[in-house]
Every structure is written in structure tokens, then in C-alpha cells.
Design an enzyme around this catalytic site. Structure first.
Site, short mmCIF file in Angstrom:
data_model
loop_
_atom_site.label_atom_id
_atom_site.label_comp_id
_atom_site.label_asym_id
_atom_site.label_seq_id
_atom_site.Cartn_x
_atom_site.Cartn_y
_atom_site.Cartn_z
N ALA A 97 19.67 -10.93 34.80
CA ALA A 97 18.67 -11.28 33.79
C ALA A 97 19.16 -11.07 32.36
O ALA A 97 18.51 -11.48 31.42
CB ALA A 97 17.41 -10.45 34.02
N HIS A 98 20.31 -10.45 32.20
CA HIS A 98 20.77 -10.08 30.84
C HIS A 98 22.18 -10.58 30.60
O HIS A 98 23.11 -9.78 30.64
CB HIS A 98 20.72 -8.56 30.70
CG HIS A 98 20.81 -8.06 29.30
ND1 HIS A 98 21.98 -7.78 28.65
CD2 HIS A 98 19.83 -7.79 28.41
CE1 HIS A 98 21.73 -7.33 27.45
NE2 HIS A 98 20.44 -7.32 27.28
N PHE A 99 22.51 -11.65 30.40
CA PHE A 99 21.84 -12.94 30.35
C PHE A 99 22.49 -13.80 31.40
O PHE A 99 23.70 -13.70 31.61
CB PHE A 99 22.00 -13.54 28.95
CG PHE A 99 21.37 -12.68 27.89
CD1 PHE A 99 20.00 -12.72 27.68
CD2 PHE A 99 22.12 -11.81 27.12
CE1 PHE A 99 19.41 -11.94 26.69
CE2 PHE A 99 21.53 -11.02 26.14
CZ PHE A 99 20.18 -11.08 25.92
N VAL A 104 25.91 -9.76 29.68
CA VAL A 104 26.26 -8.72 28.72
C VAL A 104 25.68 -7.40 29.21
O VAL A 104 24.52 -7.34 29.62
CB VAL A 104 25.68 -9.05 27.32
CG1 VAL A 104 25.95 -7.93 26.34
CG2 VAL A 104 26.24 -10.35 26.80
#
Length: 193
Positions: A97-99, A104
Site C-alpha cells: 500500500a505504500h506505494f 517506499v
């Protein structure tokens, strides 16, 4: 069969030489045993201190959700400095989810690694993060990176420790913390009982 004087003398010389060799070997074994006892008497104290420090470091390395905040401790001088390495595998759940298209490592996880290393550098006792000032994230940390974490203790007392922290990837600074403050668990804070 009778033995002559030269044969008897040769046998006696041979027995004496054998006895002398056995005696010398016994002295060498005694000396070796004494040296080993002295070495083992000194080593357990040093080894016990080193083992205890590493055990505390491993216990403090646990971050959120039980994941390690750092993988390997490279250097530790309690009350002064600590250096560790954190490997960033592509399998971390945060990367979904990040990203999704450009994964990252979240800055808070990097900051958590630095705080865990600061607790290790602070030495024995239970230390809690009290504050962080001057945090700068300069470059992204992604999957496959190996982050070198360094914490240097600026001030150290029984109740409070203040550190400066830096993290690098391939020699390039990716994040710095000007002041990372830890307080002892036994310290009562304002507004608490």
C-alpha cells in the site's frame, strides 16, 4: 640367557629417557591446563558481559508487530555509540500500500529502527522514546536496500539520554535525526502519578 653390562646400561638409559619424556609431557600438560584455567577465568567475565549486551540488543531490536527494527548490530559502546544494519526485503507488508507502483519504506519505520538502536546504545534499563526533533528524510528507501544505522549519544544520565542519529544507503544519507530523546521507565513525567 644372561644380560651383559652394556645391554643393562642401554636398557636403564632407555627407561630414564622415557621417564624424563613422560615427566616433561606432564609438566607441559600442567602448564597448558594452568594457562587454560587462567584464560577461562578471564574469558567468562568478558564473554558474559558481551553476551548480556547482545541479548539486550536483540530484545530491544524488536519493533512494531514483533518485526526486527534492525537485523545486525555491528558496533556497540553502551552510553556512547551504536551501529547496526537493517535489510529491507521486498516482502514487507507495507510495500503493498505504500506505494504499489513505487514501493517506499515508510519514514516512521526507519525512525523506529533508529529509536530501537538508540535504546540499545543507551545501555541497560528500560528506555522509552520521549521525543524526536530535527528529522530530515533526504532520499527514498526501497525494497532490496541495506540501511546502515548510526546513533551517537550526546547526553547520558540515569533518567535521560539524548542521541543524534543517521541512516545511510550505499554511503548516501537517507535520513537524519538531530535529537532523539529517551527517558528511563522509572522516571516520573509531568502530569503523571
Amino acid at each position: 640367557m644372561t644380560t651383559t653390562a652394556p645391554q643393562t646400561a642401554a636398557a636403564t638409559t632407555e627407561q630414564t629417557a622415557t621417564a624424563a619424556t613422560e615427566q616433561t609431557a606432564g609438566i607441559e600438560q600442567t602448564a597448558t591446563a594452568a594457562t587454560e584455567q587462567t584464560a577461562t577465568a578471564e574469558q567468562p567475565a568478558t564473554a558474559a558481559v558481551r553476551t548480556a549486551a547482545l541479548a539486550r540488543a536483540r530484545a530491544r531490536a524488536a519493533g512494531a508487530e514483533g518485526l526486527p527494527a534492525f537485523d545486525r548490530l555491528l558496533e556497540l559502546a553502551e552510553g556512547e555509540r551504536a551501529v547496526a544494519v537493517r535489510n529491507v526485503p521486498a516482502t514487507l507488508p507495507c510495500f503493498t500500500a505504500h506505494f504499489p507502483r513505487h514501493p517506499v519504506l515508510p519514514g516512521v519505520l526507519l525512525l523506529e529502527s533508529l529509536a530501537a538502536l538508540a535504546r540499545t546504545a543507551a545501555g541497560p534499563g528500560a528506555w522509552h522514546l520521549a521525543g524526536v526533533r530535527g528529522v530530515r528524510f533526504k532520499h527514498f528507501v526501497g525494497p532490496g536496500d541495506q540501511v546502515h544505522l548510526t546513533v551517537e549519544v550526546n547526553e547520558h544520565s540515569r533518567q535521560r539520554t539524548e542521541c543524534r542519529a543517521t541512516s545511510r544507503v550505499e554511503g548516501r544519507v537517507v535520513a537524519t535525526v538531530r535529537a532523539l530523546t529517551l527517558v528511563s521507565a522509572t522516571t516520573t513525567r509531568e502530569g503523571t502519578a
